[in-house]
Design a protein around this motif. Structure first.
Motif, PDB file in Angstrom:
ATOM      1  N   SER A  26       0.823  -1.202   0.000  1.00 32.68           N
ATOM      2  CA  SER A  26       0.000   0.000   0.000  1.00 32.68           C
ATOM      3  C   SER A  26       0.864   1.261   0.000  1.00 32.68           C
ATOM      4  O   SER A  26       0.594   2.217  -0.739  1.00 32.68           O
ATOM      5  N   LEU A  27       1.901   1.274   0.806  1.00 34.64           N
ATOM      6  CA  LEU A  27       2.800   2.423   0.860  1.00 34.64           C
ATOM      7  C   LEU A  27       3.490   2.636  -0.475  1.00 34.64           C
ATOM      8  O   LEU A  27       3.603   3.767  -0.958  1.00 34.64           O
ATOM      9  N   LYS A  28       3.942   1.569  -1.093  1.00 33.94           N
ATOM     10  CA  LYS A  28       4.592   1.662  -2.410  1.00 33.94           C
ATOM     11  C   LYS A  28       3.622   2.247  -3.437  1.00 33.94           C
ATOM     12  O   LYS A  28       3.986   3.115  -4.237  1.00 33.94           O
ATOM     13  N   ARG A  29       2.375   1.783  -3.406  1.00 30.09           N
ATOM     14  CA  ARG A  29       1.355   2.287  -4.332  1.00 30.09           C
ATOM     15  C   ARG A  29       1.096   3.770  -4.108  1.00 30.09           C
ATOM     16  O   ARG A  29       1.032   4.556  -5.047  1.00 30.09           O
ATOM     17  N   ARG A  32       3.957   5.834  -5.426  1.00 33.03           N
ATOM     18  CA  ARG A  32       3.947   5.848  -6.885  1.00 33.03           C
ATOM     19  C   ARG A  32       2.886   6.826  -7.395  1.00 33.03           C
ATOM     20  O   ARG A  32       3.134   7.598  -8.323  1.00 33.03           O
ATOM     21  N   GLN A  33       1.722   6.818  -6.764  1.00 33.49           N
ATOM     22  CA  GLN A  33       0.660   7.747  -7.149  1.00 33.49           C
ATOM     23  C   GLN A  33       1.052   9.191  -6.858  1.00 33.49           C
ATOM     24  O   GLN A  33       0.741  10.092  -7.637  1.00 33.49           O
ATOM     25  N   LEU A  34       1.734   9.427  -5.755  1.00 29.94           N
ATOM     26  CA  LEU A  34       2.205  10.766  -5.425  1.00 29.94           C
ATOM     27  C   LEU A  34       3.146  11.282  -6.513  1.00 29.94           C
ATOM     28  O   LEU A  34       3.050  12.433  -6.941  1.00 29.94           O
ATOM     29  N   GLU A  51       9.834  17.624  -3.292  1.00 27.91           N
ATOM     30  CA  GLU A  51       9.435  16.883  -2.095  1.00 27.91           C
ATOM     31  C   GLU A  51       8.688  15.607  -2.472  1.00 27.91           C
ATOM     32  O   GLU A  51       8.910  14.544  -1.869  1.00 27.91           O
ATOM     33  N   ALA A  52       7.814  15.688  -3.463  1.00 23.61           N
ATOM     34  CA  ALA A  52       7.066  14.510  -3.912  1.00 23.61           C
ATOM     35  C   ALA A  52       8.009  13.469  -4.501  1.00 23.61           C
ATOM     36  O   ALA A  52       7.880  12.270  -4.213  1.00 23.61           O
ATOM     37  N   ASP A  53       8.957  13.923  -5.299  1.00 23.02           N
ATOM     38  CA  ASP A  53       9.915  12.988  -5.900  1.00 23.02           C
ATOM     39  C   ASP A  53      10.797  12.340  -4.842  1.00 23.02           C
ATOM     40  O   ASP A  53      11.079  11.140  -4.911  1.00 23.02           O
ATOM     41  N   PHE A  59      12.650   4.122   0.295  1.00 24.09           N
ATOM     42  CA  PHE A  59      12.440   2.682   0.360  1.00 24.09           C
ATOM     43  C   PHE A  59      11.161   2.388   1.144  1.00 24.09           C
ATOM     44  O   PHE A  59      10.757   3.153   2.010  1.00 24.09           O
ATOM     45  N   VAL A  60      10.557   1.272   0.859  1.00 22.56           N
ATOM     46  CA  VAL A  60       9.273   0.923   1.469  1.00 22.56           C
ATOM     47  C   VAL A  60       9.396   0.759   2.985  1.00 22.56           C
ATOM     48  O   VAL A  60       8.468   1.053   3.718  1.00 22.56           O
ATOM     49  N   TRP A  61      10.535   0.343   3.476  1.00 21.23           N
ATOM     50  CA  TRP A  61      10.714   0.181   4.913  1.00 21.23           C
ATOM     51  C   TRP A  61      11.061   1.512   5.596  1.00 21.23           C
ATOM     52  O   TRP A  61      11.113   1.598   6.809  1.00 21.23           O
ATOM     53  N   ASP A  62      11.272   2.556   4.794  1.00 20.74           N
ATOM     54  CA  ASP A  62      11.588   3.880   5.323  1.00 20.74           C
ATOM     55  C   ASP A  62      10.302   4.691   5.437  1.00 20.74           C
ATOM     56  O   ASP A  62      10.017   5.575   4.643  1.00 20.74           O
ATOM     57  N   ALA A  63       9.510   4.357   6.440  1.00 17.53           N
ATOM     58  CA  ALA A  63       8.232   5.037   6.666  1.00 17.53           C
ATOM     59  C   ALA A  63       8.211   5.581   8.095  1.00 17.53           C
ATOM     60  O   ALA A  63       8.724   4.938   9.012  1.00 17.53           O
TER      61      ALA A  63
END
Length: 69
Positions: A26-29, A32-34, A51-53, A59-63
């Motif tokens: 979900s975070l990856k999605r 990607r949408q952002l 900032e969006a880029d 990384f997905v674990w960097d939340a």
């Protein structure tokens, strides 16, 4: 992004492997949408293209911790 400070944070529950994977996907999605938003949409939510880029490249674990509750 808005973050709420909590003086007495709750203990995190142990998460099942399927929950961890579901949240990572979900975070990856979302990231990607952002990255696909146009400049006008980014301006509406108050962030710049850079900032969006930068967020999309994380990384997905960097939340942040507050995303994982």
């Amino acid at each position: 992004m808005t973050q709420i400070a909590i003086h007495h944070p709750c203990k995190q529950k142990k998460q099942s492997l399927s929950t961890i994977i579901r949240r990572a996907v979900s975070l990856k999605r979302q990231r990607r949408q952002l990255a696909q938003l146009d400049n006008r949409a980014l301006q509406d939510i108050g962030i710049s293209r850079s900032e969006a880029d930068a967020e999309a490249r994380r990384f997905v674990w960097d939340a942040p911790d507050f995303w994982q509750k």
